[in-house]
Design a protein around this motif. Sequence first.
Motif, PDB file in Angstrom:
ATOM      1  N   VAL A 131     -15.453 -20.894 -28.421  1.00  0.00           N
ATOM      2  CA  VAL A 131     -15.636 -22.248 -28.514  1.00  0.00           C
ATOM      3  C   VAL A 131     -15.676 -23.024 -27.438  1.00  0.00           C
ATOM      4  O   VAL A 131     -14.395 -23.016 -26.662  1.00  0.00           O
ATOM      5  N   VAL A 132     -16.297 -24.162 -27.147  1.00  0.00           N
ATOM      6  CA  VAL A 132     -16.105 -24.903 -26.319  1.00  0.00           C
ATOM      7  C   VAL A 132     -14.854 -25.954 -26.858  1.00  0.00           C
ATOM      8  O   VAL A 132     -15.044 -26.641 -27.655  1.00  0.00           O
ATOM      9  N   ALA A 133     -13.985 -25.789 -25.879  1.00  0.00           N
ATOM     10  CA  ALA A 133     -12.860 -26.696 -26.003  1.00  0.00           C
ATOM     11  C   ALA A 133     -12.568 -27.850 -25.543  1.00  0.00           C
ATOM     12  O   ALA A 133     -11.933 -29.083 -25.867  1.00  0.00           O
ATOM     13  N   GLY A 134     -13.551 -28.014 -24.280  1.00  0.00           N
ATOM     14  CA  GLY A 134     -13.630 -29.206 -23.400  1.00  0.00           C
ATOM     15  C   GLY A 134     -14.721 -29.513 -22.629  1.00  0.00           C
ATOM     16  O   GLY A 134     -15.326 -28.319 -22.429  1.00  0.00           O
ATOM     17  N   ALA A 135     -15.271 -30.692 -22.239  1.00  0.00           N
ATOM     18  CA  ALA A 135     -16.533 -30.838 -21.327  1.00  0.00           C
ATOM     19  C   ALA A 135     -16.135 -32.253 -20.816  1.00  0.00           C
ATOM     20  O   ALA A 135     -15.794 -33.161 -21.136  1.00  0.00           O
ATOM     21  N   LEU A 136     -16.912 -32.093 -19.397  1.00  0.00           N
ATOM     22  CA  LEU A 136     -16.741 -33.264 -18.595  1.00  0.00           C
ATOM     23  C   LEU A 136     -18.176 -33.281 -17.942  1.00  0.00           C
ATOM     24  O   LEU A 136     -18.693 -32.156 -17.504  1.00  0.00           O
ATOM     25  N   SER A 137     -18.618 -34.352 -17.370  1.00  0.00           N
ATOM     26  CA  SER A 137     -19.524 -34.654 -16.415  1.00  0.00           C
ATOM     27  C   SER A 137     -19.379 -35.827 -15.416  1.00  0.00           C
ATOM     28  O   SER A 137     -19.468 -36.863 -16.102  1.00  0.00           O
ATOM     29  N   ASP A 142     -20.665 -30.842 -13.881  1.00  0.00           N
ATOM     30  CA  ASP A 142     -20.530 -30.415 -15.096  1.00  0.00           C
ATOM     31  C   ASP A 142     -19.469 -29.607 -15.399  1.00  0.00           C
ATOM     32  O   ASP A 142     -19.332 -28.519 -14.628  1.00  0.00           O
ATOM     33  N   THR A 143     -18.434 -29.574 -16.125  1.00  0.00           N
ATOM     34  CA  THR A 143     -17.421 -28.668 -16.427  1.00  0.00           C
ATOM     35  C   THR A 143     -17.366 -28.387 -18.029  1.00  0.00           C
ATOM     36  O   THR A 143     -17.013 -29.463 -18.685  1.00  0.00           O
ATOM     37  N   VAL A 144     -17.310 -27.196 -18.435  1.00  0.00           N
ATOM     38  CA  VAL A 144     -16.966 -26.821 -19.691  1.00  0.00           C
ATOM     39  C   VAL A 144     -15.908 -25.989 -19.888  1.00  0.00           C
ATOM     40  O   VAL A 144     -15.847 -24.860 -18.994  1.00  0.00           O
ATOM     41  N   THR A 145     -15.097 -25.967 -20.716  1.00  0.00           N
ATOM     42  CA  THR A 145     -14.045 -25.112 -20.627  1.00  0.00           C
ATOM     43  C   THR A 145     -14.083 -24.401 -22.302  1.00  0.00           C
ATOM     44  O   THR A 145     -14.462 -25.018 -23.106  1.00  0.00           O
ATOM     45  N   VAL A 146     -14.034 -23.098 -22.012  1.00  0.00           N
ATOM     46  CA  VAL A 146     -14.424 -22.247 -23.316  1.00  0.00           C
ATOM     47  C   VAL A 146     -13.100 -21.565 -23.647  1.00  0.00           C
ATOM     48  O   VAL A 146     -12.620 -20.791 -22.711  1.00  0.00           O
ATOM     49  N   ARG A 147     -12.543 -21.859 -24.893  1.00  0.00           N
ATOM     50  CA  ARG A 147     -11.529 -21.042 -25.349  1.00  0.00           C
ATOM     51  C   ARG A 147     -11.936 -19.838 -25.928  1.00  0.00           C
ATOM     52  O   ARG A 147     -12.704 -19.510 -26.842  1.00  0.00           O
TER      53      ARG A 147
END
Length: 235
Positions: A131-137, A142-147
């Motif tokens: 699941v995508v747990a966090g996102a930033l741009s 662009d940064t996406v954290t996947v748990r």
Amino acid sequence: MTDWLAQGEASASQGYLTSENRPLHRPSREWYGQVMPGSWAPNIDADGVDGKLTGIVAIHRHDPAFDENVFLAQVQRLFFAVLEAWTALKPALSQGVMASLIWEQQKAQISAYHGNGWRNALDGLSLTSAVVAGALSDSGFDTVTVRLNANSADYDLDAGARVISGDTNRWDWTEDWIFQRPSTITTGQPGTITSQTCPNCGASVTVDITSICPFCDAAVISGQFGWLLTRIDRV
């Protein structure tokens, strides 16, 4: 590629994994990486769901084609490719999907295992959820954290196939995998399994994100993903 891909995708689902009456397993890998210089990872605990949604909206502003579900499907396949590189002691398999620092760390540990005649086994590896747990741009990235919630055994074998460390029982474990790309990059066509020519021997190889040529052992990278794994955090 092992049967992990088919087995893992068949068992993947949304939601978080709990471990009853036992601590979460901690893999023995020693490559963690770091986010790109000048950038930072989403603060999942502080930002919460609203922070993640704000980050996804920010990515959509410059990349309307970004699709969270397509992204997660690609991450699930990449998860197995990166761990295949580790257990098969073939760092070329993951080079095209990992940032240079974390890949060099993986390569160094693989080299050390080669020198000792060791290998790591992740028997029964399955991916329970992603699941995508966090996102930033921000800051040009662009940064996406996947748990990722997974389950496997995790043990080391010596040259004589004797267990020298770890646990042959299967355990639940959780990691946050952080993916980044320059914010100038936009999403191309969704990745599909295609036939490509091996750059080393010219053989036809079936590849989606990354694969190893079965004829000469060279890496064949599709170049369709666009994101790099920059950091892994154990949860």
